[in-house]
Design a protein around this motif. Structure first.
Motif, PDB file in Angstrom:
ATOM      1  N   LEU A 112       0.479  -1.254   0.054  1.00  0.00           N
ATOM      2  CA  LEU A 112       0.027  -0.228   0.007  1.00  0.00           C
ATOM      3  C   LEU A 112       0.947   1.645  -0.173  1.00  0.00           C
ATOM      4  O   LEU A 112       0.719   1.862  -0.846  1.00  0.00           O
ATOM      5  N   LEU A 113       2.038   1.366   0.878  1.00  0.00           N
ATOM      6  CA  LEU A 113       2.420   2.487   0.428  1.00  0.00           C
ATOM      7  C   LEU A 113       3.437   2.603  -0.576  1.00  0.00           C
ATOM      8  O   LEU A 113       3.948   3.636  -1.149  1.00  0.00           O
ATOM      9  N   PHE A 114       3.860   1.583  -0.981  1.00  0.00           N
ATOM     10  CA  PHE A 114       4.742   1.481  -2.344  1.00  0.00           C
ATOM     11  C   PHE A 114       3.394   2.454  -3.187  1.00  0.00           C
ATOM     12  O   PHE A 114       3.873   2.970  -4.447  1.00  0.00           O
ATOM     13  N   ALA A 115       2.310   1.962  -3.426  1.00  0.00           N
ATOM     14  CA  ALA A 115       0.832   2.430  -4.203  1.00  0.00           C
ATOM     15  C   ALA A 115       1.270   3.985  -3.754  1.00  0.00           C
ATOM     16  O   ALA A 115       0.849   4.629  -5.067  1.00  0.00           O
ATOM     17  N   GLU A 116       1.063   4.505  -2.916  1.00  0.00           N
ATOM     18  CA  GLU A 116       0.944   5.626  -2.682  1.00  0.00           C
ATOM     19  C   GLU A 116       2.283   6.002  -3.155  1.00  0.00           C
ATOM     20  O   GLU A 116       2.305   7.564  -4.344  1.00  0.00           O
ATOM     21  N   ARG A 117       3.675   6.134  -2.826  1.00  0.00           N
ATOM     22  CA  ARG A 117       5.062   6.220  -3.442  1.00  0.00           C
ATOM     23  C   ARG A 117       4.584   6.315  -5.110  1.00  0.00           C
ATOM     24  O   ARG A 117       4.898   7.620  -5.169  1.00  0.00           O
ATOM     25  N   HIS A 118       4.449   5.666  -5.522  1.00  0.00           N
ATOM     26  CA  HIS A 118       3.514   5.320  -6.984  1.00  0.00           C
ATOM     27  C   HIS A 118       2.594   6.546  -7.665  1.00  0.00           C
ATOM     28  O   HIS A 118       3.251   7.067  -9.069  1.00  0.00           O
ATOM     29  N   LYS A 119       2.442   7.155  -7.035  1.00  0.00           N
ATOM     30  CA  LYS A 119       1.196   8.080  -7.122  1.00  0.00           C
ATOM     31  C   LYS A 119       1.992   9.127  -7.794  1.00  0.00           C
ATOM     32  O   LYS A 119       2.210  10.056  -8.828  1.00  0.00           O
ATOM     33  N   TYR A 120       3.080   9.743  -6.112  1.00  0.00           N
ATOM     34  CA  TYR A 120       4.361  10.829  -6.714  1.00  0.00           C
ATOM     35  C   TYR A 120       4.998  10.297  -7.762  1.00  0.00           C
ATOM     36  O   TYR A 120       5.285  11.827  -8.525  1.00  0.00           O
ATOM     37  N   VAL A 121       5.268   9.097  -7.815  1.00  0.00           N
ATOM     38  CA  VAL A 121       5.936   8.970  -9.133  1.00  0.00           C
ATOM     39  C   VAL A 121       5.399   9.581 -10.394  1.00  0.00           C
ATOM     40  O   VAL A 121       6.205  10.269 -11.629  1.00  0.00           O
ATOM     41  N   GLU A 122       3.625   9.644 -10.423  1.00  0.00           N
ATOM     42  CA  GLU A 122       3.552   9.828 -11.516  1.00  0.00           C
ATOM     43  C   GLU A 122       3.359  11.764 -11.413  1.00  0.00           C
ATOM     44  O   GLU A 122       2.759  12.137 -13.164  1.00  0.00           O
ATOM     45  N   ALA A 123       2.825  11.567 -10.628  1.00  0.00           N
ATOM     46  CA  ALA A 123       2.994  13.223 -10.567  1.00  0.00           C
ATOM     47  C   ALA A 123       4.021  14.936 -10.900  1.00  0.00           C
ATOM     48  O   ALA A 123       4.032  15.174 -11.290  1.00  0.00           O
ATOM     49  N   ILE A 124       4.579  13.231 -10.448  1.00  0.00           N
ATOM     50  CA  ILE A 124       6.297  14.590 -10.801  1.00  0.00           C
ATOM     51  C   ILE A 124       6.870  14.928 -12.134  1.00  0.00           C
ATOM     52  O   ILE A 124       7.343  15.690 -12.506  1.00  0.00           O
TER      53      ILE A 124
END
Length: 102
Positions: free
Chosen positions: A28-40
């Motif tokens: 779940l934390l990696f999924a949350e981190r992935h949202k930031y990767v996409e936003a960057i």
């Protein structure tokens, strides 16, 4: 999400259940981190900005240090984060292509 203390577990099954709960939380934390990767990608305009070698190296070394400080195998965490960051770079490159084709 609460986890039992390992010393409170009274069976192999209880320990495995706690490990499963922790692993689900990690995903779940990696999924949350992935949202930031996409936003960057909104703030990156070319391949060099995405690769950002100095940032990449710093991130991997910091995670290695954090693992070491927690008594974990730093080599393993360096490998994990190298794989993760490389995967993120690949995904960001794909998103940049989409962004630039609009």
């Amino acid at each position: 999400m609460g986890f039992k203390d390992p010393g409170e577990c009274n069976s192999l099954e209880e320990i495995r259940n706690e490990i499963d709960k922790i692993d689900e939380h990690i995903v779940l934390l990696f999924a949350e981190r992935h949202k930031y990767v996409e936003a960057i990608v909104r703030f990156k305009n070319d391949k060099d900005a995405i690769i950002a070698q100095e940032r990449k190296d710093a991130v991997i070394q910091q995670r290695r240090k954090w693992a070491e400080e927690k008594g974990l195998n730093a080599d393993v965490f360096e490998q994990v984060y190298t794989l993760l960051v490389e995967s993120n770079i690949k995904h960001e490159m794909e998103l940049l292509k989409i962004k630039n084709s609009k």
